[in-house]
Design a protein around this motif. Structure first.
Motif, PDB file in Angstrom:
ATOM      1  N   LEU A 103      -1.195  12.674   2.525  1.00  0.00           N
ATOM      2  CA  LEU A 103       0.201  12.848   2.945  1.00  0.00           C
ATOM      3  C   LEU A 103       1.088  11.713   2.439  1.00  0.00           C
ATOM      4  CD1 LEU A 103      -0.571  13.928   6.609  1.00  0.00           C
ATOM      5  CD2 LEU A 103       0.194  15.419   4.746  1.00  0.00           C
ATOM      6  N   HIS A 104       0.558  10.884   1.524  1.00  0.00           N
ATOM      7  CA  HIS A 104       1.273   9.730   0.963  1.00  0.00           C
ATOM      8  C   HIS A 104       1.514   8.642   2.000  1.00  0.00           C
ATOM      9  CE1 HIS A 104       3.110  11.813  -2.837  1.00  0.00           C
ATOM     10  NE2 HIS A 104       1.898  12.253  -2.557  1.00  0.00           N
ATOM     11  N   GLY A 105       0.852   8.718   3.129  1.00  0.00           N
ATOM     12  CA  GLY A 105       1.017   7.674   4.126  1.00  0.00           C
ATOM     13  C   GLY A 105       0.146   6.469   3.823  1.00  0.00           C
ATOM     14  N   GLU A 106       0.356   5.414   4.588  1.00  0.00           N
ATOM     15  CA  GLU A 106      -0.425   4.190   4.452  1.00  0.00           C
ATOM     16  C   GLU A 106      -1.242   3.967   5.720  1.00  0.00           C
ATOM     17  OE1 GLU A 106       1.722   0.739   2.987  1.00  0.00           O
ATOM     18  OE2 GLU A 106       3.321   2.069   2.290  1.00  0.00           O
ATOM     19  N   VAL A 107      -2.392   3.347   5.542  1.00  0.00           N
ATOM     20  CA  VAL A 107      -3.268   3.012   6.654  1.00  0.00           C
ATOM     21  C   VAL A 107      -3.181   1.517   6.927  1.00  0.00           C
ATOM     22  CG1 VAL A 107      -5.668   2.884   7.414  1.00  0.00           C
ATOM     23  CG2 VAL A 107      -4.846   4.926   6.213  1.00  0.00           C
ATOM     24  N   VAL A 108      -2.996   1.168   8.177  1.00  0.00           N
ATOM     25  CA  VAL A 108      -3.016  -0.229   8.607  1.00  0.00           C
ATOM     26  C   VAL A 108      -4.226  -0.395   9.514  1.00  0.00           C
ATOM     27  CG1 VAL A 108      -1.778  -2.065   9.804  1.00  0.00           C
ATOM     28  CG2 VAL A 108      -0.508  -0.368   8.467  1.00  0.00           C
ATOM     29  N   LEU A 109      -5.106  -1.314   9.160  1.00  0.00           N
ATOM     30  CA  LEU A 109      -6.352  -1.484   9.896  1.00  0.00           C
ATOM     31  C   LEU A 109      -6.221  -2.567  10.962  1.00  0.00           C
ATOM     32  CD1 LEU A 109      -8.866  -1.307   6.913  1.00  0.00           C
ATOM     33  CD2 LEU A 109      -8.231   0.526   8.501  1.00  0.00           C
ATOM     34  N   GLY A 139       0.125   4.383  -7.901  1.00  0.00           N
ATOM     35  CA  GLY A 139       1.396   3.721  -7.644  1.00  0.00           C
ATOM     36  C   GLY A 139       1.691   3.558  -6.180  1.00  0.00           C
ATOM     37  N   LEU A 140       1.032   4.382  -5.343  1.00  0.00           N
ATOM     38  CA  LEU A 140       1.258   4.256  -3.911  1.00  0.00           C
ATOM     39  C   LEU A 140       0.264   3.264  -3.319  1.00  0.00           C
ATOM     40  CD1 LEU A 140       1.801   7.921  -2.688  1.00  0.00           C
ATOM     41  CD2 LEU A 140       3.517   6.139  -2.935  1.00  0.00           C
ATOM     42  N   PRO A 141       0.726   2.339  -2.493  1.00  0.00           N
ATOM     43  CA  PRO A 141      -0.219   1.466  -1.785  1.00  0.00           C
ATOM     44  C   PRO A 141      -0.966   2.273  -0.736  1.00  0.00           C
ATOM     45  CG  PRO A 141       1.988   1.129  -0.977  1.00  0.00           C
ATOM     46  CD  PRO A 141       2.117   2.078  -2.148  1.00  0.00           C
TER      47      PRO A 141
END
Length: 428
Positions: A115-121, A367-369
């Motif tokens: 979904l082009h989202g980012e994960v924060v652990l 290109g997406l983090p």
């Protein structure tokens, strides 16, 4: 009978455990009523027609299983598909973040990338192995959208703290209950706290479909959007609440992630058998924990006083290498397997060790983090990654009692002969 003073099996001595592996045989064989229903379905209808037949029956059964604390249940072809639908329905998009535990099964968070989202652990609590509320709060940023509470290996998260954090930061909460069928936090079933919850019904789970997943929610918009992501035509026309979203009924949102009626039949039978199987697991694993407390270099799995472990999901004690002359976990596992034990390292790793999470950019969308706030090398997640062990989810009580006793003999045999194991490791 094997004596703990016997030479290690790894070095040529007798094995402590005579019963051949595997010791956890799962899923159980189907009984005759399940096989008859599967055969009848084959001749009646092998297609998927909206929410009907065994699909609707399973969803209704699951709502009863959750004591009707949730209003809607939607089946999918896997737990991962159900998680994808949940993240989509909860608003995960590009430039949004999902905060989740640094140690868990990878699929709990990987749908975020699609979904082009980012994960924060965020780091985990060392005892429960679930997301640590203090680490969670530190990981939240202005772009955070969803908190993923994974009830890791069946132990419920601290839902009071998580819901308080979510309320103060205006975040949605997704419960991943893939390991937590029947688990309770302060008397309330896991899967009934968040904005949405997902249960995997994969073959290794206590309630299994072979492959399958189910999403539950009390939020009508989450229900509608999740349904549209994985279903189309009949179900969307008949079940959606929002008339504007119902306009998409012919196409849905372009994906087909529906469960087969055959999987639904298997799941219904495993759900019906769950109470007895859960009771047997509890007896086995409570006894295993009591016996493991006799082993000086093993820390038994922790169970908080205010929780019920439900189905469990394997048994994951912690190895204490300083109590065994710093023998590596790999050597310990090799020695215990030689004794006949079914043992390994858990499949829920420190996510930062996996390329999908550790590489700088997404392999799906260059290109997406992808990942932020990777916990340090001395984090609880890293420690569990290094030291946790995975033992079977013993299911048969009292038949497995003698087998558990043999496991304890094997553990004690290693301790009594650990100097020989140290010499072996040095010479290997």
């Amino acid at each position: 009978m094997t004596d703990v003073r016997d030479e290690l099996a790894l070095l040529g001595g007798p094995t402590a455990i005579s019963k051949p592996r595997p010791h956890e045989i799962w899923p159980p064989d189907a009984d005759e009523p399940e096989l008859i229903e599967l055969a009848d379905q084959r001749n009646d209808d092998i297609s998927i027609r909206g929410s009907s037949g065994p699909i609707r029956a399973l969803e209704n059964d699951f709502l009863r299983f959750l004591e009707h604390r949730v209003q809607w249940a939607v089946t999918f072809n896997s737990g991962t598909s159900a998680l994808l639908a949940a993240y989509f329905a909860l608003g995960v998009r590009e430039d949004t973040e999902v905060v989740g535990p640094a140690l868990t099964y990878h699929a709990a968070l990987s749908p975020v990338f699609a979904l082009h989202g980012e994960v924060v652990l965020a780091d985990i609590d060392l005892r429960t192995r679930c997301i640590d509320p203090a680490g969670l709060e530190r990981a939240i940023t202005p772009r955070s959208k969803v908190i993923t509470a994974v009830h890791q290996w069946g132990h419920p998260c601290d839902m009071d703290a998580i819901l308080d954090i979510a309320s103060r930061h205006d975040l949605r909460v997704l419960e991943d209950c893939s390991h937590a069928h029947g688990s309770r936090y302060k008397g309330r079933l896991c899967g009934t706290f968040g904005d949405a919850a997902v249960f995997s019904l994969q073959a290794n789970k206590a309630i299994y479909a072979g492959e399958g997943g189910i999403l539950v929610t009390n939020d009508s918009e989450v229900h509608d959007r999740a349904t549209l992501l994985g279903h189309y035509r009949d179900r969307c026309r008949e079940d959606l609440i929002d008339g504007r979203l119902r306009d998409y009924w012919v196409t849905g949102f372009g994906l087909k992630l529906r469960m087969s009626p055959f999987n639904a039949i298997v799941a219904r039978h495993s759900l019906a058998a769950f109470p007895t199987r859960k009771e047997n697991r509890h007896k086995c694993l409570q006894y295993l924990g009591e016996r493991l407390s006799e082993v000086t270099y093993i820390e038994p799995a922790y169970v908080a006083d205010d929780v019920d472990m439900g189905a469990w999901y394997g048994y994951k004690p912690l190895y204490l290498p300083d109590s065994l002359d710093a023998i590596t976990r790999e050597v310990l596992i090799k020695a215990l397997r030689a004794e006949g034990m079914e043992i390994g390292a858990p499949s829920g790793p420190d996510l930062a060790t996996l390329p999908l999470y550790s590489e700088a950019e997404s392999p799906l969308f260059p290109g997406l983090p992808k990942v932020a706030n990777v916990p340090a090398a001395d984090s609880n997640a890293a420690r569990v990654q290094r030291q946790a062990l995975s033992l079977p989810t013993f299911n048969n009580w009292p038949e497995d009692k003698s087998l558990i006793d043999d496991y304890i003999v094997a553990f004690q045999k290693i301790y009594q002969n650990h100097s020989a194991l140290v010499d072996y490791a040095r010479s290997a």
